[in-house]
Design an enzyme around this catalytic site. Structure first.
Site, PDB file in Angstrom:
ATOM      1  N   ARG A   1      41.730  32.707  52.105  1.00  0.00           N
ATOM      2  CA  ARG A   1      43.054  33.334  52.244  1.00  0.00           C
ATOM      3  C   ARG A   1      43.501  33.354  53.709  1.00  0.00           C
ATOM      4  NH1 ARG A   1      43.053  38.384  47.893  1.00  0.00           N
ATOM      5  NH2 ARG A   1      43.469  37.077  46.063  1.00  0.00           N
TER       6      ARG A   1
ATOM      7  N   LYS B   1      36.496  38.340  27.656  1.00  0.00           N
ATOM      8  CA  LYS B   1      37.174  39.059  26.576  1.00  0.00           C
ATOM      9  C   LYS B   1      38.530  38.498  26.191  1.00  0.00           C
ATOM     10  CE  LYS B   1      35.073  43.537  27.305  1.00  0.00           C
ATOM     11  NZ  LYS B   1      35.343  44.914  27.709  1.00  0.00           N
TER      12      LYS B   1
ATOM     13  N   GLY C   1      40.638  35.331  39.366  1.00  0.00           N
ATOM     14  CA  GLY C   1      39.341  35.982  39.211  1.00  0.00           C
ATOM     15  C   GLY C   1      38.115  35.136  39.537  1.00  0.00           C
TER      16      GLY C   1
ATOM     17  N   GLY D   1      44.724  38.280  40.324  1.00  0.00           N
ATOM     18  CA  GLY D   1      45.591  38.959  39.358  1.00  0.00           C
ATOM     19  C   GLY D   1      46.974  38.331  39.247  1.00  0.00           C
TER      20      GLY D   1
HETATM   21  C1  3PG Z   1      44.102  40.533  45.147  1.00  0.00           C
HETATM   22  O1  3PG Z   1      43.056  40.476  45.787  1.00  0.00           O
HETATM   23  O2  3PG Z   1      44.163  40.273  43.933  1.00  0.00           O
HETATM   24  C2  3PG Z   1      45.361  40.885  45.883  1.00  0.00           C
HETATM   25  O3  3PG Z   1      45.116  41.006  47.251  1.00  0.00           O
HETATM   26  C3  3PG Z   1      45.991  42.152  45.323  1.00  0.00           C
HETATM   27  O4  3PG Z   1      45.136  43.228  45.504  1.00  0.00           O
HETATM   28  P1  3PG Z   1      45.245  44.487  44.521  1.00  0.00           P
HETATM   29  O5  3PG Z   1      44.725  44.042  43.200  1.00  0.00           O
HETATM   30  O6  3PG Z   1      44.423  45.567  45.161  1.00  0.00           O
HETATM   31  O7  3PG Z   1      46.710  44.860  44.454  1.00  0.00           O
HETATM   32 MG    MG Z   2      43.227  42.277  42.299  1.00  0.00          MG
END
Ligand code: 3PG
Ligand code: MG
Length: 398
Positions: A37, A199, A356, A379
């Site tokens: 990142r 899941k 993920g 996410g």
């Molecule tokens: C992540 O790592 O998925 C993003 O930086 C968002 O972080 P968060 O899920 O804590 O909002």
């Molecule tokens: Mg996250």
């Protein structure tokens, strides 16, 4: 594709430019375990600095929930960020709004780079509070959104500031949006998705959206067991959401009605313990013993999926096909990931992966670099797969 103004349409010379990036890198024992990142926002920052901007970097780190938490300070990231920027110096100030931030920004010259402290030390970031967004917006003349991986959060620095200043998409944001567009919005067909993970319940919305869009849905990982069970196949002690059987049948019926083929494993690698190196048996999928757990797709399934990929033009990948983190149960993920990487490198497949565990699984397979595009998002990638509008992308629409 979502329309946005890119940096090509922006002359930043002499302007204070707020750049929202995502420096929320994974850490292990106090060390950055994956610097992607940081590395991948470098181009945006150097482009702006070279264009004479006074670059003010905004990021969150962890989930401090509005409380100043020293272990979640961004200060330790100054050095790695500077390294990713080819050794350029990066200033730091211990707050993201208020007097200290204002003074530090006022002291910048054209081409300087300043990192502000963790946005989430202020509760107003997550609530997208007006006063907080006003205070951030006072620090800049323009805004660049480059945190695709945080675009699913309607937070102050993602949405609030973008609404208050002229807003542009940074280079990383642009590349993420272009790759996703090529994968799902305007793909070359046939289009396949590999969806793995534990899941069904956590990926229900993903499956529901994908079956409307893809030609082939390849399901592996623990969630395949739920589909097998829904078809009356005994899965022994495998992870299986028995209460999701109706849902799984509904997904299969909707896919069939749309002409989307669902591919499930025809054999499995089983063990009686979820453990590194556990003794394993390869069995046809309809012969799983009562005490056995399916921990990976079997070799026939892996070979069959790899073969199917030969005839696919575009692939979206999320989630591992087995318990790849255990010794001996990574074979299925490795075989399919390597096939996708090889076809991509040969120019025969456009492959896009994200979310993920996915990056870790593909890296473990040695296949990561072979993919056409790997998203930095976890996410946010999943919400995009669900077909949800991402607030941080919507906020960049002119
Ligand atoms: C992540 O790592 O998925 C993003 O930086 C968002 O972080 P968060 O899920 O804590 O909002
Ligand atoms: Mg996250």
């Amino acid at each position: 594709m979502a329309s946005f103004r890119s940096l090509d349409a922006f002359s930043p010379k002499g302007l204070r430019v707020l750049v929202r990036v995502d420096l929320n890198v994974p850490m292990q024992h106090g060390e950055i375990s994956d610097p992607s990142r940081i590395e991948r926002v470098a181009e945006t920052i150097t482009t702006l600095a070279d264009g004479g901007a006074r670059v003010v970097i905004l990021s969150h780190f962890g989930r401090p929930r509005g409380i100043v938490t020293p272990s979640m300070s961004l200060a330790p990231l100054v050095e790695p960020l500077s390294r990713a920027l080819g050794g350029r110096s990066v200033g730091f100030v211990d707050d993201c709004i208020g007097e200290s931030a204002e003074a530090a920004v006022a002291a910048l010259d054209d081409g300087d780079i300043l990192l502000l402290e963790n946005l989430r030390f202020h509760g107003g970031e997550e609530t997208n509070d007006d006063d907080f967004a006003d205070a951030l917006a006072r620090l800049g003349d323009a805004y660049v959104g480059d945190a695709f991986s945080a675009a699913h959060r309607a937070h102050g620095s993602v949405v609030g500031v973008a609404k208050r200043l002229p807003a542009y998409a940074g280079r990383l944001m642009q590349s993420e949006l272009e790759a996703l567009d090529a994968a799902l919005e305007n793909p070359k067909r046939p289009l396949a998705a590999v969806i793995g993970g534990a899941k069904v319940s956590s990926k229900l919305a993903v499956l529901g959206n994908l079956l409307e869009r893809v030609d082939m849905l390849i399901i592996g990982g623990g969630m395949a067991n739920t589909f097998l069970h829904a078809q009356g196949i005994a899965v022994g002690k495998s992870l299986c959401e028995r209460d999701m059987a109706d849902t799984a049948r509904d997904i299969m019926a909707r896919a069939a009605a749309r002409g989307c083929e669902i591919i499930l494993p025809s054999d499995g690698v089983t063990a009686t313990r979820f453990a590194d190196g556990a003794a394993q048996t390869v069995t046809p999928i309809d012969a799983v013993g009562d005490d056995a757990m399916i921990l990976d797709i079997g070799p026939d399934s892996a070979a069959a999926i790899a073969e199917r990929l030969e005839h696919v033009a575009t692939l979206v990948w999320n989630g591992p096909l087995g318990a790849f983190e255990l010794d001996g149960f990574d074979h299925g993920t490795n075989v399919v990931a390597r096939a996708a990487a090889r076809l991509s490198q040969a120019g025969r497949l456009v492959s896009v992966a994200g979310g993920g565990d996915t990056v870790a699984a593909l890296a473990h397979a040695g296949a990561l670099a072979g993919f056409t595009y790997v998203s930095t998002a976890g996410g946010a990638f999943l919400e995009w797969l669900e077909g949800k509008p991402l607030p941080g992308v919507a906020a960049l629409q002119p």
